[in-house]
Design a protein around this motif. Structure first.
Motif, PDB file in Angstrom:
ATOM      1  N   LEU A   1     -21.882   2.790 -70.209  1.00 51.24           N
ATOM      2  CA  LEU A   1     -20.623   2.349 -69.204  1.00 51.24           C
ATOM      3  C   LEU A   1     -21.798   1.483 -67.946  1.00 51.24           C
ATOM      4  CD1 LEU A   1     -17.898   4.603 -68.612  1.00 51.24           C
ATOM      5  CD2 LEU A   1     -17.891   2.852 -69.246  1.00 51.24           C
ATOM      6  N   LEU A   2     -22.300   1.374 -68.413  1.00 54.77           N
ATOM      7  CA  LEU A   2     -23.357   0.381 -67.105  1.00 54.77           C
ATOM      8  C   LEU A   2     -24.406  -0.395 -67.528  1.00 54.77           C
ATOM      9  CD1 LEU A   2     -25.642   3.731 -65.187  1.00 54.77           C
ATOM     10  CD2 LEU A   2     -23.885   2.216 -64.333  1.00 54.77           C
ATOM     11  N   VAL A   3     -23.765  -0.580 -69.151  1.00 61.63           N
ATOM     12  CA  VAL A   3     -24.324  -2.648 -69.566  1.00 61.63           C
ATOM     13  C   VAL A   3     -23.479  -3.218 -69.153  1.00 61.63           C
ATOM     14  CG1 VAL A   3     -25.045  -3.477 -71.785  1.00 61.63           C
ATOM     15  CG2 VAL A   3     -25.424  -1.121 -71.254  1.00 61.63           C
ATOM     16  N   PRO A   4     -22.248  -3.315 -69.487  1.00 62.42           N
ATOM     17  CA  PRO A   4     -21.589  -4.795 -69.151  1.00 62.42           C
ATOM     18  C   PRO A   4     -21.812  -5.081 -68.207  1.00 62.42           C
ATOM     19  CG  PRO A   4     -20.265  -2.987 -68.425  1.00 62.42           C
ATOM     20  CD  PRO A   4     -21.313  -2.459 -68.341  1.00 62.42           C
ATOM     21  N   SER A   5     -21.006  -6.006 -67.095  1.00 55.86           N
ATOM     22  CA  SER A   5     -20.521  -7.307 -66.713  1.00 55.86           C
ATOM     23  C   SER A   5     -21.259  -8.431 -66.971  1.00 55.86           C
ATOM     24  CB  SER A   5     -19.234  -6.950 -64.927  1.00 55.86           C
ATOM     25  OG  SER A   5     -20.456  -6.737 -64.624  1.00 55.86           O
ATOM     26  N   PHE A   6     -22.761  -7.709 -66.393  1.00 57.37           N
ATOM     27  CA  PHE A   6     -22.650  -8.934 -66.186  1.00 57.37           C
ATOM     28  C   PHE A   6     -23.428  -9.729 -67.228  1.00 57.37           C
ATOM     29  CE2 PHE A   6     -27.334  -7.554 -68.514  1.00 57.37           C
ATOM     30  CZ  PHE A   6     -27.077  -5.870 -68.309  1.00 57.37           C
ATOM     31  N   LEU A   7     -23.081  -8.818 -68.420  1.00 58.24           N
ATOM     32  CA  LEU A   7     -23.278  -9.252 -69.601  1.00 58.24           C
ATOM     33  C   LEU A   7     -22.244 -10.696 -70.603  1.00 58.24           C
ATOM     34  CD1 LEU A   7     -24.222  -6.766 -72.397  1.00 58.24           C
ATOM     35  CD2 LEU A   7     -25.886  -8.592 -71.535  1.00 58.24           C
ATOM     36  N   PHE A   8     -20.831 -10.674 -69.356  1.00 55.47           N
ATOM     37  CA  PHE A   8     -20.060 -11.805 -69.047  1.00 55.47           C
ATOM     38  C   PHE A   8     -19.556 -12.900 -68.582  1.00 55.47           C
ATOM     39  CE2 PHE A   8     -18.425  -7.381 -71.065  1.00 55.47           C
ATOM     40  CZ  PHE A   8     -18.136  -7.810 -72.938  1.00 55.47           C
ATOM     41  N   SER A   9     -21.089 -13.432 -68.437  1.00 57.16           N
ATOM     42  CA  SER A   9     -21.022 -14.360 -67.628  1.00 57.16           C
ATOM     43  C   SER A   9     -20.356 -15.325 -67.745  1.00 57.16           C
ATOM     44  CB  SER A   9     -22.630 -14.760 -67.654  1.00 57.16           C
ATOM     45  OG  SER A   9     -23.201 -15.234 -68.567  1.00 57.16           O
ATOM     46  N   GLN A  10     -19.718 -16.270 -66.708  1.00 59.51           N
ATOM     47  CA  GLN A  10     -18.954 -17.075 -67.406  1.00 59.51           C
ATOM     48  C   GLN A  10     -19.310 -18.584 -67.029  1.00 59.51           C
ATOM     49  OE1 GLN A  10     -15.794 -15.922 -68.537  1.00 59.51           O
ATOM     50  NE2 GLN A  10     -15.857 -14.223 -67.516  1.00 59.51           N
ATOM     51  N   LYS A  11     -18.008 -19.884 -67.268  1.00 57.64           N
ATOM     52  CA  LYS A  11     -19.432 -21.271 -68.091  1.00 57.64           C
ATOM     53  C   LYS A  11     -19.303 -21.668 -66.471  1.00 57.64           C
ATOM     54  CE  LYS A  11     -16.833 -22.509 -71.862  1.00 57.64           C
ATOM     55  NZ  LYS A  11     -16.058 -22.730 -72.144  1.00 57.64           N
ATOM     56  N   GLN A  12     -20.436 -22.969 -65.777  1.00 56.23           N
ATOM     57  CA  GLN A  12     -19.977 -23.546 -64.823  1.00 56.23           C
ATOM     58  C   GLN A  12     -19.551 -24.904 -65.024  1.00 56.23           C
ATOM     59  OE1 GLN A  12     -20.186 -21.116 -62.638  1.00 56.23           O
ATOM     60  NE2 GLN A  12     -21.460 -21.849 -60.892  1.00 56.23           N
ATOM     61  N   SER A  13     -20.064 -25.389 -66.968  1.00 54.67           N
ATOM     62  CA  SER A  13     -19.607 -26.755 -66.780  1.00 54.67           C
ATOM     63  C   SER A  13     -18.257 -27.200 -66.257  1.00 54.67           C
ATOM     64  CB  SER A  13     -19.477 -26.786 -68.467  1.00 54.67           C
ATOM     65  OG  SER A  13     -18.145 -26.441 -68.195  1.00 54.67           O
ATOM     66  N   SER A  14     -16.789 -27.551 -65.823  1.00 53.52           N
ATOM     67  CA  SER A  14     -16.646 -28.190 -64.908  1.00 53.52           C
ATOM     68  C   SER A  14     -16.060 -28.010 -63.686  1.00 53.52           C
ATOM     69  CB  SER A  14     -15.316 -27.105 -65.190  1.00 53.52           C
ATOM     70  OG  SER A  14     -14.148 -27.471 -64.722  1.00 53.52           O
ATOM     71  N   LEU A  15     -17.241 -26.756 -63.220  1.00 55.37           N
ATOM     72  CA  LEU A  15     -17.136 -26.884 -61.866  1.00 55.37           C
ATOM     73  C   LEU A  15     -18.367 -27.320 -61.429  1.00 55.37           C
ATOM     74  CD1 LEU A  15     -17.275 -25.398 -58.316  1.00 55.37           C
ATOM     75  CD2 LEU A  15     -19.113 -23.571 -59.493  1.00 55.37           C
ATOM     76  N   ASN A  16     -20.040 -26.827 -62.152  1.00 48.63           N
ATOM     77  CA  ASN A  16     -20.972 -28.461 -62.023  1.00 48.63           C
ATOM     78  C   ASN A  16     -20.462 -29.985 -62.073  1.00 48.63           C
ATOM     79  OD1 ASN A  16     -22.652 -26.194 -62.264  1.00 48.63           O
ATOM     80  ND2 ASN A  16     -23.162 -26.462 -64.003  1.00 48.63           N
ATOM     81  N   ALA A  17     -19.372 -30.276 -62.901  1.00 45.62           N
ATOM     82  CA  ALA A  17     -19.101 -31.908 -63.053  1.00 45.62           C
ATOM     83  C   ALA A  17     -18.753 -31.970 -61.633  1.00 45.62           C
ATOM     84  CB  ALA A  17     -18.249 -31.893 -63.842  1.00 45.62           C
ATOM     85  N   VAL A  18     -17.320 -31.179 -61.441  1.00 45.60           N
ATOM     86  CA  VAL A  18     -16.406 -31.079 -60.177  1.00 45.60           C
ATOM     87  C   VAL A  18     -17.591 -31.214 -58.401  1.00 45.60           C
ATOM     88  CG1 VAL A  18     -15.761 -31.154 -57.977  1.00 45.60           C
ATOM     89  CG2 VAL A  18     -14.874 -30.551 -60.630  1.00 45.60           C
ATOM     90  N   ILE A  19     -18.901 -30.515 -59.055  1.00 48.50           N
ATOM     91  CA  ILE A  19     -19.242 -30.483 -57.857  1.00 48.50           C
ATOM     92  C   ILE A  19     -20.810 -32.211 -57.638  1.00 48.50           C
ATOM     93  CG2 ILE A  19     -21.982 -29.592 -57.503  1.00 48.50           C
ATOM     94  CD1 ILE A  19     -20.775 -26.824 -57.638  1.00 48.50           C
ATOM     95  N   GLN A  20     -21.421 -32.256 -58.907  1.00 51.39           N
ATOM     96  CA  GLN A  20     -21.642 -33.223 -58.899  1.00 51.39           C
ATOM     97  C   GLN A  20     -21.027 -35.095 -58.140  1.00 51.39           C
ATOM     98  OE1 GLN A  20     -22.470 -33.987 -63.492  1.00 51.39           O
ATOM     99  NE2 GLN A  20     -24.276 -32.558 -63.484  1.00 51.39           N
ATOM    100  N   GLU A  21     -19.205 -34.790 -58.925  1.00 49.22           N
ATOM    101  CA  GLU A  21     -18.866 -35.526 -58.065  1.00 49.22           C
ATOM    102  C   GLU A  21     -18.611 -36.023 -56.661  1.00 49.22           C
ATOM    103  OE1 GLU A  21     -17.164 -38.296 -59.208  1.00 49.22           O
ATOM    104  OE2 GLU A  21     -17.994 -38.171 -60.555  1.00 49.22           O
ATOM    105  N   LYS A  22     -18.815 -33.959 -55.453  1.00 44.34           N
ATOM    106  CA  LYS A  22     -18.819 -33.991 -54.274  1.00 44.34           C
ATOM    107  C   LYS A  22     -19.915 -34.656 -53.436  1.00 44.34           C
ATOM    108  CE  LYS A  22     -14.914 -32.192 -54.528  1.00 44.34           C
ATOM    109  NZ  LYS A  22     -13.956 -32.972 -54.245  1.00 44.34           N
ATOM    110  N   ALA A  23     -20.683 -34.455 -54.668  1.00 43.10           N
ATOM    111  CA  ALA A  23     -22.642 -35.048 -54.925  1.00 43.10           C
ATOM    112  C   ALA A  23     -21.946 -36.529 -53.886  1.00 43.10           C
ATOM    113  CB  ALA A  23     -23.393 -34.698 -54.970  1.00 43.10           C
ATOM    114  N   LYS A  24     -21.566 -37.320 -54.561  1.00 44.48           N
ATOM    115  CA  LYS A  24     -21.889 -38.682 -53.907  1.00 44.48           C
ATOM    116  C   LYS A  24     -20.542 -39.362 -53.693  1.00 44.48           C
ATOM    117  CE  LYS A  24     -21.863 -40.255 -59.662  1.00 44.48           C
ATOM    118  NZ  LYS A  24     -20.824 -41.014 -60.688  1.00 44.48           N
ATOM    119  N   GLN A  25     -19.656 -38.345 -52.665  1.00 45.50           N
ATOM    120  CA  GLN A  25     -19.012 -38.328 -52.134  1.00 45.50           C
ATOM    121  C   GLN A  25     -19.046 -37.886 -50.469  1.00 45.50           C
ATOM    122  OE1 GLN A  25     -15.006 -36.194 -52.280  1.00 45.50           O
ATOM    123  NE2 GLN A  25     -13.672 -36.676 -50.834  1.00 45.50           N
TER     124      GLN A  25
END
Length: 576
Positions: free
Chosen positions: A14-38
């Motif tokens: 029970l002390l192993v799990p949750s950090f192994l299930f890290s989520q993808k950031q691709s969609s957020l990163n794409a939006v952040i790159q657009e915000k950088a231009k804005q």
């Protein structure tokens, strides 16, 4: 014995799990790159965006805090709090991360990720009921392809939370659903952890026959990955299971494998530590070499800088000298030009006042002599001569009045006291008003006058100044037109302009004086019919006032044939 061993399992799995299930950031990163231009104009926010994409968490925290200290829109504030929460989470500062995530508004585009991270933080901190609430919110999202997280991870974390709460039924449901989804996603690392947690679920319920196959699957799958930590945990799990089932030889084998992986992990850590020490030693050696080179270079740099700064200083002094010399020369030229212009203006003013004074003196003297004759005629009762002298005195008085009136208007124009207000003016009405005042003079000289200005002509001009111009031009036309002559006033309307023409059959203007008048300079006095004189002040006043109305004046004349004066003014529509 079994109970104690199961406690060991519980601790491990029970002390192993949750950090192994890290989520993808691709969609957020794409939006952040657009915000950088804005938001390029918002310097702190733009830097926070860039450092977030570079995973430089400390710099992200610094610049997002600087941005939050300024007035922000809700969107910018939400992104800043998200960057800070994510950065704190990666630095394993869960308390600070939770505070930042809880500040984000629900209108945030990626609010589902906020719930996801808050659920993971609650799971890591042992607040399992809160974790279930956050993960359940994510489960309520409508099916879509745009969410950049694994559904199987969410189910598995809910099941893991129920397992910690000893709610085995719900744990079984969610762990099984999560496991099925993870199998489809073919995430090997996540599957190993899922196998261990499902095995532990059954083992805690003393369902060894169901638990052991999952331990074995986790162990078999761990052979295919390079993570020594998971390999070590899988081997230890198999050793404990074998010991509980009295298979001591098999347990010993797993124990040795566990110790080998542990030693390997320790050796790897030692190698990394030694490599780090060697790296630090090498860096220090290089730093010493650099210090020596810097000490050698400082003297060279000091000598070079001294020469460079001396050269720059000399260039600056030389450039400054040239600049001030040029400025002085330029200033002297301006002063000389202004002096010449002032001298010319003073000379023109003196000439003008001399002419005006002479004309006024002549008029007053003529009026004095005429009055003497008038008194004698009155004494002798010569009524015919008396009428003639009265008309003569009236003409002299009118001429003097016009001269003084022009002088007053010219002075007001020069001192900028004349008020101009341009508006739509009906040209025919203005001409009729001015011409009405000159009917007695026209009748006295028997001059044929025609006003042919069309009724549709409207111009943009100041009415007062336009009347002054018309009075002067009509007065000159009458003055220099002999008896039984003619005067015509017409207007030609074009697409953008209206051209007013005043044409007479007078004595005309000599070519030299005509050029002088068209150059908009003062003219000398000129004799007219009936011994009337002109100073040129009226024409100068007309030229200045027409220019103030954004118009132009052109004089055409032939001696002994007549004069035509054209005034171009801006046309306006009647409804404007």
């Amino acid at each position: 014995m079994i109970s104690n061993n199961k406690s060991v399992f519980f601790f491990l799995f029970l002390l192993v799990p949750s950090f192994l299930f890290s989520q993808k950031q691709s969609s957020l990163n794409a939006v952040i790159q657009e915000k950088a231009k804005q938001y390029q104009d918002q310097r702190y926010f733009y830097k926070a965006l860039q450092f977030f994409l570079e995973k430089n968490w400390d710099s992200t925290l610094v610049y997002s805090m600087k941005q939050l200290a300024l007035p922000n829109t809700t969107e910018v504030a939400d992104y800043c709090h998200y960057f800070r929460g994510f950065s704190f989470k990666n630095k394993v500062l869960n308390h600070e991360a939770r505070k930042e995530f809880e500040t984000i508004s629900k209108a945030f585009q990626f609010y589902y990720k906020v719930n996801l991270y808050l659920g993971e933080i609650a799971l890591e901190e042992g607040n399992y009921k809160k974790a279930i609430a956050y993960f359940t919110e994510i489960n309520k999202l409508p099916p879509a392809n745009g969410y950049d997280f694994k559904k199987g991870v969410v189910y598995h974390n809910i099941g893991l939370s129920y397992l910690h709460l000893n709610d085995f039924k719900d744990a079984d449901t969610y762990l099984s659903e999560g496991f099925a989804l993870l199998q489809k996603e073919k995430d090997t690392v996540s599957l190993i952890v899922a196998y261990m947690n499902i095995a532990n679920l059954y083992y805690e319920q003393y369902k060894d026959n169901l638990a052991i196959p999952y331990f074995e699957k986790a162990y078999a799958l761990s052979k295919k990955i390079k993570d020594p930590q998971l390999k070590m945990n899988a081997a230890l799990n198999m050793a404990v299971v074998a010991e509980n089932n009295k298979h001591f030889n098999t347990a010993l084998t797993y124990r040795k494998e566990y110790e080998n992986w542990r030693d390997s992990l320790n050796d790897q850590n030692k190698i990394w530590a030694i490599a780090d020490l060697e790296k630090r030693f090498t860096v220090r050696q290089k730093e010493k070499e650099i210090d020596v080179l810097e000490a050698e270079n400082k003297l060279k740099i000091a000598e070079r800088n001294g020469f460079f700064y001396s050269s720059v200083l000399l260039l600056i002094l030389f450039g400054t000298g040239i600049y001030f010399y040029r400025q002085k020369s330029k200033t002297n030229k301006i002063i000389l030009s202004q002096k010449n212009e002032l001298d010319a203006l003073n000379a023109s003013k003196d000439q003008l006042f001399s002419i005006v004074s002479h004309d006024l003196r002549s008029s007053v003297n003529a009026l004095k002599n005429s009055n003497d004759k008038l008194l004698k005629s009155l004494e002798n009762k010569e009524y015919h001569e008396l009428d003639k002298l009265l008309h003569h005195n009236s003409a002299i008085a009118n001429g003097s009045y016009n001269l003084l009136d022009n002088l007053l208007h010219w002075a007001m124009l020069q001192t900028k006291q004349f008020y101009f207000h341009k508006e739509s003016v009906h040209l025919l009405s203005i001409v009729q008003q001015v011409a009405f005042n000159y009917k007695p003079l026209l009748t006295d000289k028997n001059i044929h006058f025609e006003n042919q200005v069309p009724k549709s002509a409207f111009v943009l001009a100041d009415p007062s100044s336009l009347k002054i111009v018309l009075r002067n031009l009509l007065d000159n036309a009458i003055k220099f037109t002999p008896e039984k002559g003619r005067i015509f006033i017409t207007a030609e309307v074009t697409a953008d302009h209206c051209i007013l023409c005043i044409e007479d059959s007078g004595v005309g203007i000599p070519l030299e004086l005509l050029n002088h008048l068209n150059n908009e300079t003062f003219s000398a006095a000129k004799k007219g019919t009936h011994e009337k004189t002109g100073t040129g002040l009226g024409m100068q006043l007309c030229s200045d006032m027409i220019r103030k109305n954004d118009g132009k004046m052109l004089i055409e004349s032939t001696e002994n044939k007549g004069t035509t004066i054209r005034i171009q003014l801006q046309k306006v529509n009647p409804n404007e």
